[in-house]
Design a protein around this motif. Structure first.
Motif, mmCIF file in Angstrom:
data_model
loop_
_atom_site.group_PDB
_atom_site.id
_atom_site.type_symbol
_atom_site.label_atom_id
_atom_site.label_comp_id
_atom_site.label_asym_id
_atom_site.label_seq_id
_atom_site.Cartn_x
_atom_site.Cartn_y
_atom_site.Cartn_z
ATOM 1 N N ALA A 63 0.833 -1.203 0.000
ATOM 2 C CA ALA A 63 0.000 0.000 0.000
ATOM 3 C C ALA A 63 0.868 1.253 0.000
ATOM 4 O O ALA A 63 0.556 2.241 -0.678
ATOM 5 C CB ALA A 63 -0.938 -0.004 1.210
ATOM 6 N N SER A 64 1.952 1.231 0.749
ATOM 7 C CA SER A 64 2.859 2.373 0.782
ATOM 8 C C SER A 64 3.440 2.640 -0.593
ATOM 9 O O SER A 64 3.462 3.791 -1.062
ATOM 10 C CB SER A 64 3.983 2.116 1.792
ATOM 11 N N VAL A 65 3.916 1.613 -1.245
ATOM 12 C CA VAL A 65 4.477 1.769 -2.593
ATOM 13 C C VAL A 65 3.423 2.319 -3.550
ATOM 14 O O VAL A 65 3.717 3.147 -4.416
ATOM 15 C CB VAL A 65 5.034 0.423 -3.096
ATOM 16 N N GLY A 66 2.173 1.891 -3.390
ATOM 17 C CA GLY A 66 1.105 2.401 -4.248
ATOM 18 C C GLY A 66 0.856 3.877 -4.063
ATOM 19 O O GLY A 66 0.691 4.630 -5.030
ATOM 20 N N ALA A 98 1.794 6.701 -7.004
ATOM 21 C CA ALA A 98 0.760 7.578 -7.555
ATOM 22 C C ALA A 98 1.169 9.040 -7.438
ATOM 23 O O ALA A 98 0.947 9.845 -8.351
ATOM 24 C CB ALA A 98 -0.564 7.336 -6.826
ATOM 25 N N LEU A 99 1.784 9.391 -6.328
ATOM 26 C CA LEU A 99 2.196 10.778 -6.133
ATOM 27 C C LEU A 99 3.360 11.160 -7.035
ATOM 28 O O LEU A 99 3.398 12.272 -7.575
ATOM 29 C CB LEU A 99 2.567 10.996 -4.665
ATOM 30 N N VAL A 100 4.309 10.263 -7.200
ATOM 31 C CA VAL A 100 5.439 10.554 -8.099
ATOM 32 C C VAL A 100 4.933 10.795 -9.506
ATOM 33 O O VAL A 100 5.338 11.762 -10.184
ATOM 34 C CB VAL A 100 6.472 9.415 -8.067
ATOM 35 N N HIS A 101 4.052 9.947 -9.991
ATOM 36 C CA HIS A 101 3.488 10.137 -11.345
ATOM 37 C C HIS A 101 2.694 11.429 -11.426
ATOM 38 O O HIS A 101 2.727 12.129 -12.444
ATOM 39 C CB HIS A 101 2.613 8.941 -11.718
ATOM 40 N N VAL A 143 10.878 -0.371 -11.484
ATOM 41 C CA VAL A 143 10.131 0.878 -11.695
ATOM 42 C C VAL A 143 11.096 1.916 -12.235
ATOM 43 O O VAL A 143 12.119 2.216 -11.598
ATOM 44 C CB VAL A 143 9.492 1.360 -10.373
ATOM 45 N N ASP A 144 10.787 2.487 -13.384
ATOM 46 C CA ASP A 144 11.762 3.333 -14.069
ATOM 47 C C ASP A 144 12.190 4.542 -13.254
ATOM 48 O O ASP A 144 13.381 4.844 -13.148
ATOM 49 C CB ASP A 144 11.237 3.766 -15.442
ATOM 50 N N TRP A 145 11.246 5.250 -12.637
ATOM 51 C CA TRP A 145 11.607 6.460 -11.909
ATOM 52 C C TRP A 145 12.381 6.170 -10.633
ATOM 53 O O TRP A 145 13.013 7.072 -10.059
ATOM 54 C CB TRP A 145 10.368 7.295 -11.569
ATOM 55 N N ALA A 146 12.363 4.915 -10.157
ATOM 56 C CA ALA A 146 12.995 4.566 -8.893
ATOM 57 C C ALA A 146 14.443 4.115 -9.047
ATOM 58 O O ALA A 146 15.116 3.849 -8.050
ATOM 59 C CB ALA A 146 12.193 3.484 -8.186
ATOM 60 N N VAL A 147 14.937 4.036 -10.280
ATOM 61 C CA VAL A 147 16.326 3.625 -10.480
ATOM 62 C C VAL A 147 17.253 4.660 -9.842
ATOM 63 O O VAL A 147 17.187 5.847 -10.143
ATOM 64 C CB VAL A 147 16.647 3.484 -11.983
ATOM 65 N N GLY A 148 18.099 4.216 -8.939
ATOM 66 C CA GLY A 148 19.017 5.129 -8.262
ATOM 67 C C GLY A 148 18.376 6.004 -7.204
ATOM 68 O O GLY A 148 19.004 6.943 -6.707
ATOM 69 N N ALA A 149 17.127 5.702 -6.846
ATOM 70 C CA ALA A 149 16.423 6.534 -5.861
ATOM 71 C C ALA A 149 17.081 6.442 -4.486
ATOM 72 O O ALA A 149 17.669 5.424 -4.128
ATOM 73 C CB ALA A 149 14.960 6.096 -5.747
#
Length: 336
Positions: free
Chosen positions: A51-54, A58-61, A95-101
Motif C-alpha cells: 500500500a505504501s508503494v502504491g 501515484a504521487l510521483v506520477h 520501476v523506471d523512476w525509482a532507479v538510483g532513488a
C-alpha cells in the motif's frame, strides 16, 4: 501548484511520507517547483509495504507528469532498520523512476528542512519519538524506533497511554487526583474512565484513540496539575536523552551543533516542554542550538533530491522558498 517547465525537461522528485499524509514535489534542476501533491499516509508500518508503494508511486506520477525523473528521494516514516529500506527498494525494483532513488527515514527530510549544517541532530516528537544525528564525514547515529521494545517513550501514543494509566489509578485510590480524569471523559466522550478501559479491553474502542489525549497533558500542566506536569517533564527528559545519545555517539558535544525539533507535539511549542529540553541540553552541550522546525519536511525532501542531482546553491535557495509556498495549499491525490 504547477510550474511552467518545458515538457520533457528533467525533474527531481522529493517525497515525505508519514502515518497520516504524504507530500510529493517535483522540481526542475534549477529549483523551480513543477508540481506539489498530497496523498494519504504511506508509512509501511501502518499501511503495509504494498500500500505504501502504491501511494508513493501515484504521487510521483502525479507531480512528474511527462517529465523524466532524474532522481527521486523517498523519505518515509517506518524505514528505521536497514532491512526495511532493503525491502522497500526491492518492492520498487523495475520501476523506471525509482532507479538510483534515495530511500530513507523521514527524519532526514526533517533535518534538511531545518538546517544545512553538516553536523546536526533532528528529533521528532509527534505520534511517536525518534531521532538521528549526522556528522560531516558521513557518520550517522540512529535508533530502531520500535516503541517500548527498543526503549522509546513519548509522543502522542506514549502520552495518551500514560493519561489513561494515571487516570485509572486516580479513580481507584492508588494515585493522586488529576484533571486528566475529566479530560478523558470530555475528549473521548465516555461516561467514565472505567467505561473506556472496558471498551478498549473488549475491542469496542481502539487504544490508538488515546493519542488524541496528548494535548490534554499540556493544557492540564499549564493549569498546575502535578500529574500532567510530571508527564511533560518526562517527555523533556526523553527528547534530551536523544540529543545526548546522538552528540556523544558522534563526538559532537563540544561543537556548535543545531538540534532541530519537529513533529506535531514539538511544533506546538509548549513552553514547559521546549524550555525543559533546552535547559537539559544546555547542561551537557553548551554550544548546541535548539530550534523548532519552521518548514515542513517536504521542503527538506525536495532539497535532498536536488542535492543528489548536484544542484547549485541558487537552485537550492529558490527551491526552499518555492516548496514552502507550494505546500501551503496542497492538491490531494488518491493512491492508484
Amino acid at each position: 501548484m504547477s510550474g511552467a517547465a518545458p515538457i520533457g525537461a528533467p525533474v527531481v522528485v522529493g517525497v515525505d511520507g508519514g502515518g497520516s499524509k504524504t507530500d510529493a514535489v517535483a522540481l526542475t534542476l534549477d529549483g523551480e517547483v513543477v508540481a506539489h501533491r498530497r496523498g494519504p499516509g504511506s508509512s509501511p508500518h501502518f499501511e503495509g509495504l504494498d500500500a505504501s508503494v502504491g501511494v508513493v508511486g501515484a504521487l510521483v506520477h502525479a507531480v512528474a507528469g511527462e517529465h523524466p525523473v532524474v532522481h527521486a528521494g523517498l523519505y518515509l516514516s517506518g524505514l528505521d532498520l536497514p532491512i526495511e529500506v532493503e525491502q522497500y527498494r526491492a518492492a520498487l525494483d523495475g520501476v523506471d523512476w525509482a532507479v538510483g532513488a534515495t530511500i530513507e527515514n523521514d527524519l532526514f527530510a526533517l533535518l534538511r528542512a531545518g538546517t544545512d549544517s553538516p553536523d546536526a541532530v533532528a528529533i521528532v516528537c509527534g505520534t511517536g519519538v525518534n531521532a538521528i544525528g549526522v556528522r560531516a564525514d558521513g557518520a550517522v547515529a540512529r535508533f530502531p524506533s520500535l516503541g517500548p521494545l527498543s526503549g522509546d517513550w513519548g509522543g502522542g501514543a506514549g502520552l495518551g497511554e500514560q493519561v489513561l494509566w494515571h487516570a485509572a489509578r486516580a479513580i481507584d485510590g492508588r494515585g493522586p487526583a488529576t484533571l486528566l480524569v475529566d479530560e478523558i471523559i470530555v475528549r473521548l466522550g465516555v461516561g467514565s474512565v472505567g467505561e473506556l478501559i472496558e471498551a478498549i479491553h473488549f475491542g469496542r474502542r481502539d487504544a490508538s484513540e488515546l493519542t488524541s489525549l496528548a494535548p490534554a497533558v499540556f493544557e492540564s500542566a499549564r493549569a498546575g496539575d502535578a500529574v500532567a506536569i510530571s508527564l511533560v517533564e518526562r517527555q523533556a527528559d526523553e527528547l534530551a536523552d536523544f540529543a545526548w545519545a546522538c552528540l556523544t555517539r558522534l563526538g559532537l558535544l563540544e561543537r556548535e551543533v543545531p538540534i532541530v525539533l519537529g513533529g506535531g507535539i514539538a511544533t506546538a511549542r509548549d513552553e514547559r516542554l521546549i524550555g525543559g529540553v533546552r535547559d537539559r541540553i544546555a547542561g551537557f552541550a553548551r554550544h548546541a542550538r535548539l530550534t523548532i522546525a519552521g518548514e515542513a519536511p517536504i521542503v527538506g525532501a525536495g532539497l535532498l533530491a536536488l542535492d543528489a542531482a548536484g544542484a547549485s546553491a541558487s537552485a537550492l535557495a529558490r527551491a526552499r522558498v518555492g516548496v514552502a509556498a507550494a505546500t501551503a495549499a496542497p492538491a490531494l491525490v488518491r493512491a492508484r
